[in-house]
Design a protein around this motif. Sequence first.
Motif, PDB file in Angstrom:
ATOM      1  N   MET A 494       0.808  -1.221   0.000  1.00  0.00           N
ATOM      2  CA  MET A 494       0.000   0.000   0.000  1.00  0.00           C
ATOM      3  C   MET A 494       0.840   1.270   0.000  1.00  0.00           C
ATOM      4  SD  MET A 494      -3.290   0.824   2.402  1.00  0.00           S
ATOM      5  CE  MET A 494      -2.434   1.098   3.933  1.00  0.00           C
ATOM      6  N   ILE A 495       1.933   1.280   0.780  1.00  0.00           N
ATOM      7  CA  ILE A 495       2.785   2.459   0.917  1.00  0.00           C
ATOM      8  C   ILE A 495       4.223   2.040   0.644  1.00  0.00           C
ATOM      9  CG2 ILE A 495       3.616   4.243   2.487  1.00  0.00           C
ATOM     10  CD1 ILE A 495       0.965   3.933   4.036  1.00  0.00           C
ATOM     11  N   TRP A 496       4.885   2.762  -0.243  1.00  0.00           N
ATOM     12  CA  TRP A 496       6.266   2.459  -0.627  1.00  0.00           C
ATOM     13  C   TRP A 496       7.191   3.585  -0.153  1.00  0.00           C
ATOM     14  CZ3 TRP A 496       7.610  -1.965  -3.540  1.00  0.00           C
ATOM     15  CH2 TRP A 496       6.517  -2.735  -3.960  1.00  0.00           C
ATOM     16  N   PHE A 497       8.411   3.205   0.248  1.00  0.00           N
ATOM     17  CA  PHE A 497       9.334   4.212   0.768  1.00  0.00           C
ATOM     18  C   PHE A 497      10.776   3.747   0.575  1.00  0.00           C
ATOM     19  CE2 PHE A 497       8.499   1.238   4.187  1.00  0.00           C
ATOM     20  CZ  PHE A 497       9.760   1.010   4.739  1.00  0.00           C
ATOM     21  N   ASP A 498      11.703   4.711   0.707  1.00  0.00           N
ATOM     22  CA  ASP A 498      13.116   4.375   0.860  1.00  0.00           C
ATOM     23  C   ASP A 498      13.605   5.067   2.127  1.00  0.00           C
ATOM     24  OD1 ASP A 498      13.456   7.045   0.087  1.00  0.00           O
ATOM     25  OD2 ASP A 498      14.178   6.541  -1.920  1.00  0.00           O
ATOM     26  N   ASN A 499      14.863   5.448   2.205  1.00  0.00           N
ATOM     27  CA  ASN A 499      15.355   6.010   3.461  1.00  0.00           C
ATOM     28  C   ASN A 499      15.024   7.483   3.656  1.00  0.00           C
ATOM     29  OD1 ASN A 499      17.093   7.056   1.571  1.00  0.00           O
ATOM     30  ND2 ASN A 499      18.980   6.510   2.646  1.00  0.00           N
ATOM     31  N   HIS A 500      14.391   8.122   2.647  1.00  0.00           N
ATOM     32  CA  HIS A 500      14.097   9.543   2.839  1.00  0.00           C
ATOM     33  C   HIS A 500      12.808  10.019   2.173  1.00  0.00           C
ATOM     34  CE1 HIS A 500      16.077   9.413  -1.078  1.00  0.00           C
ATOM     35  NE2 HIS A 500      15.603  10.608  -1.341  1.00  0.00           N
ATOM     36  N   GLN A 501      12.122   9.159   1.446  1.00  0.00           N
ATOM     37  CA  GLN A 501      10.896   9.594   0.787  1.00  0.00           C
ATOM     38  C   GLN A 501       9.865   8.477   0.800  1.00  0.00           C
ATOM     39  OE1 GLN A 501      11.710  10.542  -3.365  1.00  0.00           O
ATOM     40  NE2 GLN A 501      13.287   8.975  -3.469  1.00  0.00           N
ATOM     41  N   VAL A 502       8.607   8.852   0.538  1.00  0.00           N
ATOM     42  CA  VAL A 502       7.504   7.907   0.640  1.00  0.00           C
ATOM     43  C   VAL A 502       6.426   8.304  -0.350  1.00  0.00           C
ATOM     44  CG1 VAL A 502       6.423   9.253   2.502  1.00  0.00           C
ATOM     45  CG2 VAL A 502       5.834   6.846   2.239  1.00  0.00           C
ATOM     46  N   TYR A 503       5.680   7.317  -0.818  1.00  0.00           N
ATOM     47  CA  TYR A 503       4.502   7.634  -1.634  1.00  0.00           C
ATOM     48  C   TYR A 503       3.436   6.575  -1.398  1.00  0.00           C
ATOM     49  CZ  TYR A 503       5.635   3.991  -5.104  1.00  0.00           C
ATOM     50  OH  TYR A 503       5.875   2.801  -5.734  1.00  0.00           O
ATOM     51  N   GLY A 504       2.206   6.981  -1.612  1.00  0.00           N
ATOM     52  CA  GLY A 504       1.083   6.068  -1.508  1.00  0.00           C
ATOM     53  C   GLY A 504       0.722   5.504  -2.863  1.00  0.00           C
ATOM     54  N   SER A 505       0.454   4.209  -2.915  1.00  0.00           N
ATOM     55  CA  SER A 505      -0.016   3.583  -4.146  1.00  0.00           C
ATOM     56  C   SER A 505      -1.450   4.023  -4.422  1.00  0.00           C
ATOM     57  CB  SER A 505       0.038   2.059  -4.011  1.00  0.00           C
ATOM     58  OG  SER A 505      -0.879   1.645  -3.007  1.00  0.00           O
ATOM     59  N   VAL A 506      -1.964   3.692  -5.591  1.00  0.00           N
ATOM     60  CA  VAL A 506      -3.376   3.989  -5.869  1.00  0.00           C
ATOM     61  C   VAL A 506      -4.266   3.273  -4.864  1.00  0.00           C
ATOM     62  CG1 VAL A 506      -2.976   4.396  -8.326  1.00  0.00           C
ATOM     63  CG2 VAL A 506      -3.614   2.106  -7.559  1.00  0.00           C
ATOM     64  N   ASN A 507      -3.814   2.100  -4.415  1.00  0.00           N
ATOM     65  CA  ASN A 507      -4.579   1.335  -3.430  1.00  0.00           C
ATOM     66  C   ASN A 507      -4.674   2.106  -2.116  1.00  0.00           C
ATOM     67  OD1 ASN A 507      -2.413  -0.180  -5.019  1.00  0.00           O
ATOM     68  ND2 ASN A 507      -4.042  -1.710  -4.945  1.00  0.00           N
ATOM     69  N   TYR A 508      -3.593   2.786  -1.767  1.00  0.00           N
ATOM     70  CA  TYR A 508      -3.592   3.613  -0.554  1.00  0.00           C
ATOM     71  C   TYR A 508      -4.677   4.675  -0.617  1.00  0.00           C
ATOM     72  CZ  TYR A 508      -2.170   7.467   2.501  1.00  0.00           C
ATOM     73  OH  TYR A 508      -2.171   8.494   3.424  1.00  0.00           O
ATOM     74  N   TYR A 509      -4.792   5.347  -1.760  1.00  0.00           N
ATOM     75  CA  TYR A 509      -5.768   6.432  -1.854  1.00  0.00           C
ATOM     76  C   TYR A 509      -7.201   5.902  -1.884  1.00  0.00           C
ATOM     77  CZ  TYR A 509      -1.887   9.617  -2.414  1.00  0.00           C
ATOM     78  OH  TYR A 509      -0.754  10.351  -2.175  1.00  0.00           O
ATOM     79  N   VAL A 510      -7.398   4.735  -2.477  1.00  0.00           N
ATOM     80  CA  VAL A 510      -8.737   4.121  -2.431  1.00  0.00           C
ATOM     81  C   VAL A 510      -9.110   3.807  -0.987  1.00  0.00           C
ATOM     82  CG1 VAL A 510     -10.052   2.043  -2.999  1.00  0.00           C
ATOM     83  CG2 VAL A 510      -8.717   3.194  -4.770  1.00  0.00           C
ATOM     84  N   GLN A 511      -8.198   3.152  -0.279  1.00  0.00           N
ATOM     85  CA  GLN A 511      -8.469   2.825   1.122  1.00  0.00           C
ATOM     86  C   GLN A 511      -8.726   4.081   1.936  1.00  0.00           C
ATOM     87  OE1 GLN A 511      -8.660  -0.290   2.588  1.00  0.00           O
ATOM     88  NE2 GLN A 511      -8.473  -1.213   0.565  1.00  0.00           N
ATOM     89  N   SER A 512      -7.919   5.094   1.715  1.00  0.00           N
ATOM     90  CA  SER A 512      -8.054   6.341   2.462  1.00  0.00           C
ATOM     91  C   SER A 512      -9.407   6.996   2.210  1.00  0.00           C
ATOM     92  CB  SER A 512      -6.923   7.301   2.064  1.00  0.00           C
ATOM     93  OG  SER A 512      -7.046   8.533   2.730  1.00  0.00           O
ATOM     94  N   MET A 513      -9.854   7.011   0.954  1.00  0.00           N
ATOM     95  CA  MET A 513     -11.153   7.612   0.644  1.00  0.00           C
ATOM     96  C   MET A 513     -12.291   6.883   1.350  1.00  0.00           C
ATOM     97  SD  MET A 513     -10.566   8.495  -3.406  1.00  0.00           S
ATOM     98  CE  MET A 513     -12.245   9.046  -3.727  1.00  0.00           C
ATOM     99  N   PHE A 514     -12.232   5.558   1.349  1.00  0.00           N
ATOM    100  CA  PHE A 514     -13.290   4.801   2.014  1.00  0.00           C
ATOM    101  C   PHE A 514     -13.256   5.012   3.531  1.00  0.00           C
ATOM    102  CE2 PHE A 514     -14.021   2.870  -2.002  1.00  0.00           C
ATOM    103  CZ  PHE A 514     -15.240   2.208  -1.930  1.00  0.00           C
ATOM    104  N   MET A 515     -12.064   5.143   4.093  1.00  0.00           N
ATOM    105  CA  MET A 515     -11.973   5.353   5.546  1.00  0.00           C
ATOM    106  C   MET A 515     -12.484   6.724   5.949  1.00  0.00           C
ATOM    107  SD  MET A 515      -8.284   3.660   6.420  1.00  0.00           S
ATOM    108  CE  MET A 515      -7.875   2.047   5.755  1.00  0.00           C
ATOM    109  N   ARG A 516     -12.061   7.730   5.208  1.00  0.00           N
ATOM    110  CA  ARG A 516     -12.438   9.098   5.575  1.00  0.00           C
ATOM    111  C   ARG A 516     -13.914   9.388   5.331  1.00  0.00           C
ATOM    112  NH1 ARG A 516     -10.482  12.228   2.281  1.00  0.00           N
ATOM    113  NH2 ARG A 516      -9.174  10.916   0.952  1.00  0.00           N
ATOM    114  N   HIS A 517     -14.526   8.571   4.486  1.00  0.00           N
ATOM    115  CA  HIS A 517     -15.944   8.764   4.171  1.00  0.00           C
ATOM    116  C   HIS A 517     -16.736   7.489   4.476  1.00  0.00           C
ATOM    117  CE1 HIS A 517     -14.903  12.552   2.278  1.00  0.00           C
ATOM    118  NE2 HIS A 517     -14.000  11.942   1.545  1.00  0.00           N
TER     119      HIS A 517
END
Length: 802
Positions: A494-517
């Motif tokens: 769901m969430i990808w990162f290295d030692n200094h940066q991070v990004y959310g996959s499309v799956n992350y944003y789908v999950q986030s939308m359902f949680m927040r709403h």
Amino acid sequence: MQTFQINTKEKREATGDLFGIFFEDINHAADGGLYAELIQNRAFEFDPIDNKKYHALYAWMPCQLDEKNGQTDAADVSLTILTDSPYTKKNPHYLRITANSAAAGVKNLGFNSGIALEGGETYHFSCYLRKIDEPVTVKACLIGKEGQIYASCELTADASDWKKYTADLKIAEGTSCTDANLALVCMTPGSVEVDFVSLFPAHTYKNRPNGLRKDLCEMLEAMHPKFIRFPGGCLVHDGQLDENARDSMYRWKNTIGPVEERPARRNNWGYNQTLGLGYYEYFQLAEDIGAEPLPVLPAAYDPHHQRKVPLDELGPWIDDALDLIEFANGDETTVWGKKRADMGHPKPFGLHYLAIGNEEVGEGFTERYPYFHKAIREKYPDIKLIGSASPFAAGGEYERGWASARECGCDLIDEHYYMNTDWMIANVDRYDNFLSSDPKVFLGEYASWGNQWENGLAEAAFMTGLEKNVHAVGLACYAPMFANVDYVNWRPDMIWFDNHQVYGSVNYYVQSMFMRHQGTHRLDFTVTEPELEQTARLLAEQKIRESAKTISGPIRVLVNEGQGVFFEVTVKNHDTGKLHRFTDCVCGTESENRAASYENAVETGVIPKDWTNYTLTMKAKETEGKKGFLVYLGEASDHMLWTLGGWQNLDISMEHFKNGKGACLSEAMFSAEKDHEYELMLVVKDRTMKIYVDGEEYLDTIDKIPVPKPLYVSAALDEVTGDVIVKAVNITGNSQTAQLALDGVNGTHNVLVEKMAAALSDENTMENKKCVVPAVSEETIPDGTFTRTFEPYSLTILRIRQ
């Protein structure tokens, strides 16, 4: 045009804690990830039992500081790992540095490309030192690849006993880097002993000591999850039964208290766990992000290696569960509540859920779980207890788990499955007929195979089915949550990162939308459609079913990592009586271990595409090997895989693979025996399949055809705000126009619109982190009945303000 008539006047079942998150220490999600420690192998405890390439000095190298030429690896130094007099016996290894010249010592490489340093940030450094003979001044410094020193301090090791040293290292503004090392060098020739070398950014999440990485936690907080499941996952139950063994099962009591007293352990994903991120920190994280904690404990049974604690020796394991509840909920007068308070949290954490076991298979679990359930229920009747339903969506082990949960009276049962997008779409209605009187489903791990928008869209459609069935589905969380891009054990994530940066996959944003709403209560709705449009749609759906209703094509067979023979291969058409006899074959050679793949399988014949009602029979014998047989049916890009033996030679299953992405349709326990001549039979009727071995039925399943609907819709009420929430998913390549009729909503209303739409192959990456993200806008509707067009390949959430 379809009309969705939504009854906003009558709230239905509460959605409760429906959507949450799941943390497992996989893909270096903890050490090198969420746990903010920047030093890898800080206590010199890495061992080949964790990973064959590991040793006690893994991630450490000799280092020589030279003011003119920078740092060099050609150091005049001797590095020795000792165990005779450690700081703590829980972590017995430590390092002796013998510097034969000034400024010689050791450096730590950190994780990924090195230690990421941010300009203006302060880093808390600590270590334990002990002198050998004379006091030695040790310089600790953060150094770059070219030898530049970003920050440093000097420490004098002047004690014959272990002594902790601390210092704050501040990085100058404008000097950020992602590849620094931490060096410890003796300023004069001499010897010194070192242990527990640590470096933390001062600004961890909530600025907590022994804290968590701020940017990763903020990604979680932004989702507003209702719960967080931890710490796994397979690492919960995979290991030795002895809690003191280096490769023991995950035992929560080893993860609390001072970090120096937490024994390093083998992580079953092939690396080391320091346990710096332990149960106290998990509870604290749950509290910080506003999520219910949901811990998972082992059931004294390791299904990976069939290790079992005798039933009359379960007491300590059951006590672990009872003590965990006391640790979370007890006041300071209790033994374990006091331990929590002593760690800095006098107030109870408020634990309401507890899972015993993780995707368990076999009688070993169902024999032991009732003992846990009875003891916990008697002492803590308000704790919601969660059983386990195997890692499969159907079949013998799935049914075994459900039978146990019903018999014991579990509050929830943990289902797990990873599937392709076709399965997700075909099974949106999976829980429509589940009973509210049964244990509720906890969908503790699920995902489709990929991080492209096609995956996020299919998951969104599937999640509308979860929302519509909250009578039967209590909790759900995507898995896995984190992946360090340089240490990937499993994907998708769901969430990808290295030692200094991070990004959310499309799956992350789908999950986030359902949680927040999510809303607080489900709303009923009915769907109507003009007769002509409905007729046309039903005809189109029927064509899809007819075009996909056969299971046919090449028959390919393989002995899974061994050798053997297949013979008397026949297929009989039950509609015509026609019988084909196919080629006998030998698979594998004495000198070759055959890889388990479609490409290496041997073709014995072809089932005609127009055959829809037939029986495939064959005999098979494994002469060498230990994983049984594989039978492929269909083309490489779209085929069924019938496995006999499978993982650990423990099961029989049927999977559908499309473009390399699988969906396990059903599974049961089965172990293939060498030199046994098996009679195998597969009976096919359209998309239904029955599998027999030696005349005994093992599987009875159906491969449902994905027939896309114009829209997948769910509706909810947010009782706190009064808002009506409508979610609509369009998985088709055409715009879909629908009328929304909100009973009880009249007059003009403001609407918050949150939407994602993209090409199916679009995917967020480290180079393009925002390729597919939600767009938010505000609109106005003139009345409770309005028409809206939903873009192709889109997820849209409408929040109608009250």
